[in-house]
Design a protein around this motif. Structure first.
Motif, PDB file in Angstrom:
ATOM      1  N   ARG A 124     -54.715  -4.769 -85.252  1.00  0.00           N
ATOM      2  CA  ARG A 124     -55.964  -5.593 -85.131  1.00  0.00           C
ATOM      3  C   ARG A 124     -56.169  -6.132 -86.528  1.00  0.00           C
ATOM      4  O   ARG A 124     -56.244  -7.378 -86.516  1.00  0.00           O
ATOM      5  CB  ARG A 124     -56.960  -4.689 -84.736  1.00  0.00           C
ATOM      6  N   GLU A 125     -55.788  -5.381 -87.428  1.00  0.00           N
ATOM      7  CA  GLU A 125     -56.186  -6.049 -88.938  1.00  0.00           C
ATOM      8  C   GLU A 125     -55.476  -7.209 -89.366  1.00  0.00           C
ATOM      9  O   GLU A 125     -55.843  -8.015 -90.050  1.00  0.00           O
ATOM     10  CB  GLU A 125     -56.215  -4.956 -90.099  1.00  0.00           C
ATOM     11  N   ILE A 126     -54.146  -7.215 -88.918  1.00  0.00           N
ATOM     12  CA  ILE A 126     -53.160  -8.278 -89.387  1.00  0.00           C
ATOM     13  C   ILE A 126     -53.680  -9.527 -88.593  1.00  0.00           C
ATOM     14  O   ILE A 126     -53.391 -10.579 -89.296  1.00  0.00           O
ATOM     15  CB  ILE A 126     -51.600  -7.923 -89.001  1.00  0.00           C
ATOM     16  N   GLU A 127     -54.378  -9.774 -87.636  1.00  0.00           N
ATOM     17  CA  GLU A 127     -55.055 -10.718 -87.027  1.00  0.00           C
ATOM     18  C   GLU A 127     -55.922 -11.494 -87.900  1.00  0.00           C
ATOM     19  O   GLU A 127     -55.939 -12.665 -87.953  1.00  0.00           O
ATOM     20  CB  GLU A 127     -55.814 -10.504 -85.815  1.00  0.00           C
ATOM     21  N   THR A 128     -56.450 -10.778 -89.044  1.00  0.00           N
ATOM     22  CA  THR A 128     -57.150 -11.575 -89.702  1.00  0.00           C
ATOM     23  C   THR A 128     -56.688 -12.578 -90.936  1.00  0.00           C
ATOM     24  O   THR A 128     -57.409 -13.305 -91.641  1.00  0.00           O
ATOM     25  CB  THR A 128     -58.166 -10.389 -90.646  1.00  0.00           C
ATOM     26  N   ILE A 129     -55.267 -12.260 -90.987  1.00  0.00           N
ATOM     27  CA  ILE A 129     -54.588 -13.057 -91.957  1.00  0.00           C
ATOM     28  C   ILE A 129     -54.365 -14.558 -91.532  1.00  0.00           C
ATOM     29  O   ILE A 129     -53.931 -14.812 -90.392  1.00  0.00           O
ATOM     30  CB  ILE A 129     -53.175 -12.533 -92.513  1.00  0.00           C
ATOM     31  N   LYS A 130     -54.975 -15.567 -92.114  1.00  0.00           N
ATOM     32  CA  LYS A 130     -55.015 -17.044 -91.614  1.00  0.00           C
ATOM     33  C   LYS A 130     -54.325 -17.884 -92.752  1.00  0.00           C
ATOM     34  O   LYS A 130     -54.572 -17.565 -94.060  1.00  0.00           O
ATOM     35  CB  LYS A 130     -56.637 -17.496 -91.454  1.00  0.00           C
ATOM     36  N   PRO A 131     -53.782 -19.111 -92.564  1.00  0.00           N
ATOM     37  CA  PRO A 131     -53.136 -19.982 -93.222  1.00  0.00           C
ATOM     38  C   PRO A 131     -54.186 -20.407 -94.346  1.00  0.00           C
ATOM     39  O   PRO A 131     -53.851 -20.613 -95.622  1.00  0.00           O
ATOM     40  CB  PRO A 131     -52.734 -20.821 -92.491  1.00  0.00           C
ATOM     41  N   GLU A 132     -55.436 -20.514 -94.001  1.00  0.00           N
ATOM     42  CA  GLU A 132     -56.131 -20.983 -95.207  1.00  0.00           C
ATOM     43  C   GLU A 132     -56.782 -20.092 -96.331  1.00  0.00           C
ATOM     44  O   GLU A 132     -57.689 -20.495 -97.108  1.00  0.00           O
ATOM     45  CB  GLU A 132     -57.502 -21.892 -94.589  1.00  0.00           C
ATOM     46  N   ASP A 133     -56.447 -18.976 -95.772  1.00  0.00           N
ATOM     47  CA  ASP A 133     -56.956 -17.789 -96.910  1.00  0.00           C
ATOM     48  C   ASP A 133     -56.258 -17.734 -97.969  1.00  0.00           C
ATOM     49  O   ASP A 133     -55.108 -18.461 -98.181  1.00  0.00           O
ATOM     50  CB  ASP A 133     -56.345 -16.257 -96.280  1.00  0.00           C
TER      51      ASP A 133
ATOM     52  N   GLU B 186     -44.182 -12.552 -85.655  1.00  0.00           N
ATOM     53  CA  GLU B 186     -43.607 -14.176 -85.927  1.00  0.00           C
ATOM     54  C   GLU B 186     -44.684 -15.035 -86.454  1.00  0.00           C
ATOM     55  O   GLU B 186     -44.656 -15.766 -87.100  1.00  0.00           O
ATOM     56  CB  GLU B 186     -42.987 -14.535 -84.693  1.00  0.00           C
ATOM     57  N   ARG B 187     -45.922 -14.957 -85.686  1.00  0.00           N
ATOM     58  CA  ARG B 187     -47.186 -15.498 -86.167  1.00  0.00           C
ATOM     59  C   ARG B 187     -47.561 -15.769 -87.453  1.00  0.00           C
ATOM     60  O   ARG B 187     -47.932 -16.486 -88.191  1.00  0.00           O
ATOM     61  CB  ARG B 187     -48.386 -15.469 -85.060  1.00  0.00           C
ATOM     62  N   LYS B 188     -47.646 -14.206 -87.959  1.00  0.00           N
ATOM     63  CA  LYS B 188     -48.179 -13.910 -89.320  1.00  0.00           C
ATOM     64  C   LYS B 188     -47.000 -14.239 -90.489  1.00  0.00           C
ATOM     65  O   LYS B 188     -47.439 -14.575 -91.467  1.00  0.00           O
ATOM     66  CB  LYS B 188     -48.553 -12.479 -89.414  1.00  0.00           C
ATOM     67  N   ALA B 189     -45.902 -14.115 -90.018  1.00  0.00           N
ATOM     68  CA  ALA B 189     -44.552 -14.389 -90.732  1.00  0.00           C
ATOM     69  C   ALA B 189     -44.902 -15.961 -91.033  1.00  0.00           C
ATOM     70  O   ALA B 189     -44.476 -16.506 -92.274  1.00  0.00           O
ATOM     71  CB  ALA B 189     -43.485 -14.050 -90.251  1.00  0.00           C
ATOM     72  N   ALA B 190     -45.216 -16.823 -90.167  1.00  0.00           N
ATOM     73  CA  ALA B 190     -45.061 -18.209 -90.523  1.00  0.00           C
ATOM     74  C   ALA B 190     -46.386 -18.533 -91.286  1.00  0.00           C
ATOM     75  O   ALA B 190     -46.137 -19.564 -92.001  1.00  0.00           O
ATOM     76  CB  ALA B 190     -45.651 -18.760 -88.862  1.00  0.00           C
ATOM     77  N   VAL B 191     -47.396 -17.712 -91.466  1.00  0.00           N
ATOM     78  CA  VAL B 191     -48.702 -17.825 -92.320  1.00  0.00           C
ATOM     79  C   VAL B 191     -47.843 -17.818 -93.774  1.00  0.00           C
ATOM     80  O   VAL B 191     -48.202 -18.547 -94.711  1.00  0.00           O
ATOM     81  CB  VAL B 191     -49.671 -16.900 -92.044  1.00  0.00           C
ATOM     82  N   LEU B 192     -47.222 -16.420 -93.800  1.00  0.00           N
ATOM     83  CA  LEU B 192     -46.589 -16.201 -95.150  1.00  0.00           C
ATOM     84  C   LEU B 192     -45.611 -17.363 -95.616  1.00  0.00           C
ATOM     85  O   LEU B 192     -45.409 -17.742 -96.699  1.00  0.00           O
ATOM     86  CB  LEU B 192     -45.885 -15.131 -95.191  1.00  0.00           C
ATOM     87  N   GLU B 193     -44.732 -17.853 -94.580  1.00  0.00           N
ATOM     88  CA  GLU B 193     -44.058 -18.762 -95.131  1.00  0.00           C
ATOM     89  C   GLU B 193     -44.699 -19.934 -95.350  1.00  0.00           C
ATOM     90  O   GLU B 193     -44.220 -20.828 -96.394  1.00  0.00           O
ATOM     91  CB  GLU B 193     -42.936 -19.082 -93.837  1.00  0.00           C
ATOM     92  N   THR B 194     -45.711 -20.467 -94.718  1.00  0.00           N
ATOM     93  CA  THR B 194     -46.539 -21.617 -95.298  1.00  0.00           C
ATOM     94  C   THR B 194     -46.984 -21.501 -96.944  1.00  0.00           C
ATOM     95  O   THR B 194     -47.002 -22.383 -97.286  1.00  0.00           O
ATOM     96  CB  THR B 194     -47.693 -21.850 -94.414  1.00  0.00           C
TER      97      THR B 194
END
Length: 180
Positions: free
Chosen positions: A77-86, A137-145
């Motif tokens: 649940r907590e991993i959902e809070t990671i956003k590209p704009e953070d 995969e979604r959160k990896a995309a944030v880190l890759e960005t």
């Protein structure tokens, strides 16, 4: 009492009973494992009749699967809070702190999951290959960005998440290190 109010009260009672059973089952499964736990032992821990446990979950294996599913939902649940704009440092530190808080508050969840993985992970394979994989995969995309933007050093996102999940339960010392 109206039918809607009665239905809502019944739903609240059911949810409270299921939560009580899941908590008791997590305690027993963490202590004894799937093979050592019994429905009677879980009922004793929940201070409920064994028949009630069977009514809500049917079998020990279904109850174990429900405990695992509940645990995994809470973990991710907590991993959902990671956003590209953070701000990356803040977002990752907040996620680590949340994971450690959860592990400290629910140490039985870590023991159950570790035991499941040591047993081959058969009861979580579908979750790991489906829902969790898509989330990672979604959160990896944030880190890759963030890497492409030069906001963090290159990192294998999946490895980072698995390292975070492998962190030991929260202790005062580990919390201080995490906050730095």
């Amino acid at each position: 009492m109206s039918q809607a109010a009665a239905a809502a009260a019944k739903a609240r009672l059911r949810e409270a009973s299921e939560t009580r059973i899941l908590d008791a089952a997590a305690t027993v499964f963490a202590r004894l494992g799937l093979s050592g736990a019994t429905m009677a032992g879980i009922a004793r821990e929940a201070d409920m009749p064994t028949a009630t446990i069977h009514y809500y979950f049917g079998t020990k294996h279904r109850l174990y699967e429900a405990v695992l599913a509940h645990t995994l939902r809470l973990w991710v649940r907590e991993i959902e809070t990671i956003k590209p704009e953070d701000e990356p440092r803040t977002a990752i530190a907040a996620y680590i702190a949340a994971k450690m808080r959860f592990s400290h508050l629910h140490p039985e969840a870590s023991r159950i999951f570790a035991g499941e993985m040591l047993a081959g992970g058969g009861n979580v394979r579908e979750f790991l290959a489906g829902e969790l994989r898509l989330l990672i995969e979604r959160k990896a995309a944030v880190l890759e960005t963030w890497v492409r933007q030069g906001r963090i050093r290159p990192v294998a996102p999946e490895h980072l998440f698995f390292l975070i999940w492998a962190l030991p339960n929260s202790t005062p010392t580990s919390r201080r290190k995490c906050e730095r």
